[in-house]
Design a protein around this motif. Structure first.
Motif, PDB file in Angstrom:
ATOM      1  N   ASN A  78      66.998  29.874 -71.146  1.00  0.00           N
ATOM      2  CA  ASN A  78      66.973  29.832 -72.608  1.00  0.00           C
ATOM      3  C   ASN A  78      68.114  30.719 -73.116  1.00  0.00           C
ATOM      4  O   ASN A  78      68.014  31.945 -73.107  1.00  0.00           O
ATOM      5  CB  ASN A  78      65.623  30.337 -73.122  1.00  0.00           C
ATOM      6  CG  ASN A  78      65.551  30.376 -74.632  1.00  0.00           C
ATOM      7  OD1 ASN A  78      66.505  30.053 -75.325  1.00  0.00           O
ATOM      8  ND2 ASN A  78      64.406  30.797 -75.147  1.00  0.00           N
ATOM      9  N   ASN A  80      69.093  31.150 -76.021  1.00  0.00           N
ATOM     10  CA  ASN A  80      68.852  31.692 -77.360  1.00  0.00           C
ATOM     11  C   ASN A  80      67.643  32.616 -77.400  1.00  0.00           C
ATOM     12  O   ASN A  80      67.064  32.850 -78.466  1.00  0.00           O
ATOM     13  CB  ASN A  80      68.670  30.533 -78.352  1.00  0.00           C
ATOM     14  CG  ASN A  80      68.942  30.946 -79.789  1.00  0.00           C
ATOM     15  OD1 ASN A  80      69.724  31.860 -80.044  1.00  0.00           O
ATOM     16  ND2 ASN A  80      68.298  30.272 -80.719  1.00  0.00           N
ATOM     17  N   TRP A  81      67.231  33.134 -76.266  1.00  0.00           N
ATOM     18  CA  TRP A  81      66.001  33.915 -76.161  1.00  0.00           C
ATOM     19  C   TRP A  81      66.010  35.155 -77.051  1.00  0.00           C
ATOM     20  O   TRP A  81      64.968  35.577 -77.569  1.00  0.00           O
ATOM     21  CB  TRP A  81      65.768  34.341 -74.713  1.00  0.00           C
ATOM     22  CG  TRP A  81      66.797  35.321 -74.201  1.00  0.00           C
ATOM     23  CD1 TRP A  81      67.960  35.028 -73.562  1.00  0.00           C
ATOM     24  CD2 TRP A  81      66.749  36.739 -74.315  1.00  0.00           C
ATOM     25  NE1 TRP A  81      68.662  36.170 -73.266  1.00  0.00           N
ATOM     26  CE2 TRP A  81      67.933  37.239 -73.712  1.00  0.00           C
ATOM     27  CE3 TRP A  81      65.854  37.637 -74.858  1.00  0.00           C
ATOM     28  CZ2 TRP A  81      68.231  38.604 -73.651  1.00  0.00           C
ATOM     29  CZ3 TRP A  81      66.141  39.001 -74.789  1.00  0.00           C
ATOM     30  CH2 TRP A  81      67.324  39.467 -74.183  1.00  0.00           C
ATOM     31  N   THR A  84      65.283  34.415 -81.130  1.00  0.00           N
ATOM     32  CA  THR A  84      64.187  33.551 -81.561  1.00  0.00           C
ATOM     33  C   THR A  84      62.883  33.980 -80.901  1.00  0.00           C
ATOM     34  O   THR A  84      62.865  34.842 -80.017  1.00  0.00           O
ATOM     35  CB  THR A  84      64.466  32.089 -81.172  1.00  0.00           C
ATOM     36  OG1 THR A  84      64.602  32.009 -79.750  1.00  0.00           O
ATOM     37  CG2 THR A  84      65.730  31.582 -81.835  1.00  0.00           C
ATOM     38  N   SER A  88      61.796  28.638 -78.914  1.00  0.00           N
ATOM     39  CA  SER A  88      63.081  28.247 -78.342  1.00  0.00           C
ATOM     40  C   SER A  88      62.946  27.941 -76.855  1.00  0.00           C
ATOM     41  O   SER A  88      63.685  27.104 -76.320  1.00  0.00           O
ATOM     42  CB  SER A  88      64.129  29.340 -78.562  1.00  0.00           C
ATOM     43  OG  SER A  88      63.780  30.537 -77.891  1.00  0.00           O
ATOM     44  N   SER A  89      62.000  28.589 -76.187  1.00  0.00           N
ATOM     45  CA  SER A  89      61.760  28.279 -74.777  1.00  0.00           C
ATOM     46  C   SER A  89      61.119  26.906 -74.620  1.00  0.00           C
ATOM     47  O   SER A  89      61.414  26.172 -73.672  1.00  0.00           O
ATOM     48  CB  SER A  89      60.867  29.352 -74.140  1.00  0.00           C
ATOM     49  OG  SER A  89      61.577  30.568 -73.979  1.00  0.00           O
ATOM     50  N   LYS A  91      61.684  24.464 -76.631  1.00  0.00           N
ATOM     51  CA  LYS A  91      62.788  23.527 -76.849  1.00  0.00           C
ATOM     52  C   LYS A  91      63.553  23.252 -75.555  1.00  0.00           C
ATOM     53  O   LYS A  91      64.029  22.136 -75.323  1.00  0.00           O
ATOM     54  CB  LYS A  91      63.747  24.075 -77.910  1.00  0.00           C
ATOM     55  CG  LYS A  91      63.284  23.894 -79.333  1.00  0.00           C
ATOM     56  CD  LYS A  91      64.386  24.274 -80.310  1.00  0.00           C
ATOM     57  CE  LYS A  91      63.980  23.971 -81.733  1.00  0.00           C
ATOM     58  NZ  LYS A  91      65.057  24.298 -82.699  1.00  0.00           N
ATOM     59  N   CYS A  92      63.674  24.271 -74.728  1.00  0.00           N
ATOM     60  CA  CYS A  92      64.412  24.116 -73.469  1.00  0.00           C
ATOM     61  C   CYS A  92      63.729  23.161 -72.499  1.00  0.00           C
ATOM     62  O   CYS A  92      64.382  22.616 -71.604  1.00  0.00           O
ATOM     63  CB  CYS A  92      64.585  25.477 -72.795  1.00  0.00           C
ATOM     64  SG  CYS A  92      65.658  26.619 -73.684  1.00  0.00           S
ATOM     65  N   ASP A 178      62.396  20.418 -83.932  1.00  0.00           N
ATOM     66  CA  ASP A 178      63.668  20.849 -84.505  1.00  0.00           C
ATOM     67  C   ASP A 178      63.538  21.321 -85.944  1.00  0.00           C
ATOM     68  O   ASP A 178      64.412  22.028 -86.452  1.00  0.00           O
ATOM     69  CB  ASP A 178      64.697  19.709 -84.433  1.00  0.00           C
ATOM     70  CG  ASP A 178      65.161  19.434 -83.019  1.00  0.00           C
ATOM     71  OD1 ASP A 178      65.247  20.401 -82.230  1.00  0.00           O
ATOM     72  OD2 ASP A 178      65.421  18.268 -82.693  1.00  0.00           O
ATOM     73  N   GLU A 182      61.951  28.836 -85.860  1.00  0.00           N
ATOM     74  CA  GLU A 182      62.190  29.369 -84.515  1.00  0.00           C
ATOM     75  C   GLU A 182      61.719  30.809 -84.353  1.00  0.00           C
ATOM     76  O   GLU A 182      61.727  31.343 -83.252  1.00  0.00           O
ATOM     77  CB  GLU A 182      63.668  29.262 -84.158  1.00  0.00           C
ATOM     78  CG  GLU A 182      64.124  27.841 -83.858  1.00  0.00           C
ATOM     79  CD  GLU A 182      65.452  27.802 -83.144  1.00  0.00           C
ATOM     80  OE1 GLU A 182      66.210  28.800 -83.231  1.00  0.00           O
ATOM     81  OE2 GLU A 182      65.737  26.789 -82.479  1.00  0.00           O
ATOM     82  N   GLN A 183      61.296  31.445 -85.430  1.00  0.00           N
ATOM     83  CA  GLN A 183      60.752  32.799 -85.332  1.00  0.00           C
ATOM     84  C   GLN A 183      59.236  32.785 -85.153  1.00  0.00           C
ATOM     85  O   GLN A 183      58.613  33.842 -85.079  1.00  0.00           O
ATOM     86  CB  GLN A 183      61.117  33.599 -86.590  1.00  0.00           C
ATOM     87  CG  GLN A 183      62.612  33.702 -86.842  1.00  0.00           C
ATOM     88  CD  GLN A 183      63.372  34.306 -85.676  1.00  0.00           C
ATOM     89  OE1 GLN A 183      62.897  35.262 -85.045  1.00  0.00           O
ATOM     90  NE2 GLN A 183      64.531  33.761 -85.370  1.00  0.00           N
ATOM     91  N   TYR A 186      55.038  29.473 -80.211  1.00  0.00           N
ATOM     92  CA  TYR A 186      54.897  28.056 -79.868  1.00  0.00           C
ATOM     93  C   TYR A 186      53.474  27.561 -80.087  1.00  0.00           C
ATOM     94  O   TYR A 186      53.251  26.382 -80.374  1.00  0.00           O
ATOM     95  CB  TYR A 186      55.343  27.802 -78.429  1.00  0.00           C
ATOM     96  CG  TYR A 186      54.273  27.971 -77.383  1.00  0.00           C
ATOM     97  CD1 TYR A 186      53.422  26.908 -77.041  1.00  0.00           C
ATOM     98  CD2 TYR A 186      54.086  29.187 -76.732  1.00  0.00           C
ATOM     99  CE1 TYR A 186      52.431  27.060 -76.087  1.00  0.00           C
ATOM    100  CE2 TYR A 186      53.103  29.345 -75.780  1.00  0.00           C
ATOM    101  CZ  TYR A 186      52.278  28.280 -75.456  1.00  0.00           C
ATOM    102  OH  TYR A 186      51.292  28.438 -74.515  1.00  0.00           O
TER     103      TYR A 186
END
Length: 246
Positions: A78, A80-81, A84, A88-89, A91-92, A178, A182-183, A186
């Motif tokens: 990730n 962008n870890w 975010t 974001s994880s 999303k990966c 999307d 992102e903050q 999940y």
């Protein structure tokens, strides 16, 4: 009923609440009962014959690279870890979501509690009479309608660190992810998507004190029987475990 297709371990975060314990290694590599936390998680699922295990890494990801060869698991970085939350994880691994079990990489599983088949998407919970974070609220049909992050000694269901996502729910998560903050966590994405598309998302209740997630340094040192003001002994504990991160 559906059978779990893959296990996704989230291990990208810094573990900032562990302070100096995570200065030079990711939180999932902290030693517990003779081995890094994440190795115990991997071994647990492999003993249960889960073949497809993916680990999302980020902070000091090079320290985790040995896991791929040692356990034949796949690591996904990730990038962008740092900026975010754990969405974001997700999303990966969005293209892997399909009858998936998601677990945080710093969890301690005290007793066998994970099922291989499920009737619907769910999150693991336990009954607790003093919940100060992540209480679970349900409606009359038994579906989760809210995660209360600050319930203040709530008496009821406490969310633990495992979530199961069905193929049906995964489809809509992929569609909406999307556009999600992102903050955010999940689990909130899973919850809001299930409500939006009217897909069952229920508590999976297990016995109390089977699953532990160690949120901070003091809790962790207490768990391994080291006094909170005697951190230097942690180095001796690691040496005693005789387990290198390689």
């Amino acid at each position: 009923m559906f059978k779990i297709k893959n296990v996704i371990i989230l291990a990208a975060g810094r573990g900032s609440r562990m302070l100096d314990l995570c200065k030079d290694k990711p939180k999932p590599l902290l030693m517990y009962n003779g081995k890094p936390l994440i190795e115990s998680i991997i071994e647990y699922f492999q003993k249960k014959k889960f073949k497809n295990i993916y680990i999302v890494v980020g902070y000091l990801s090079d320290k985790m690279s040995y896991l791929s060869k040692k356990y034949n698991v796949k690591l996904i970085k990730n990038e962008n870890w740092e900026n975010t939350n754990n969405i974001s994880s997700i999303k990966c691994v969005r293209n892997l979501l399909s009858n998936s079990l998601i677990i945080n990489g710093d969890v301690i599983i005290k007793e066998d509690c994970v099922s291989t088949k499920y009737k619907s998407s769910c999150t693991y919970t336990e009954y607790n009479d003093s919940i100060n974070e992540w209480s679970v609220e349900t409606n009359e049909k038994g579906n989760i309608i809210n995660f209360n992050k600050n319930p203040n000694n709530w008496n009821g269901l406490y969310q633990r660190e495992i979530t199961v996502i069905s193929k049906k729910l995964a489809k809509y998560i992929n569609k909406d992810i999307d556009n999600f903050d992102e903050q955010e966590y999940y689990e909130i994405l899973v919850l809001e998507t299930s409500k939006k598309y009217n897909i069952d998302f229920v508590p999976h209740v297990i016995d109390k004190n089977i699953i532990y997630d160690l949120d901070n340094k003091d809790e962790f040192l207490k768990e391994i029987s080291i006094a909170e003001d005697d951190f230097d002994k942690y180095s001796d504990y690691v040496d005693m475990c005789s387990c290198e991160d390689k």
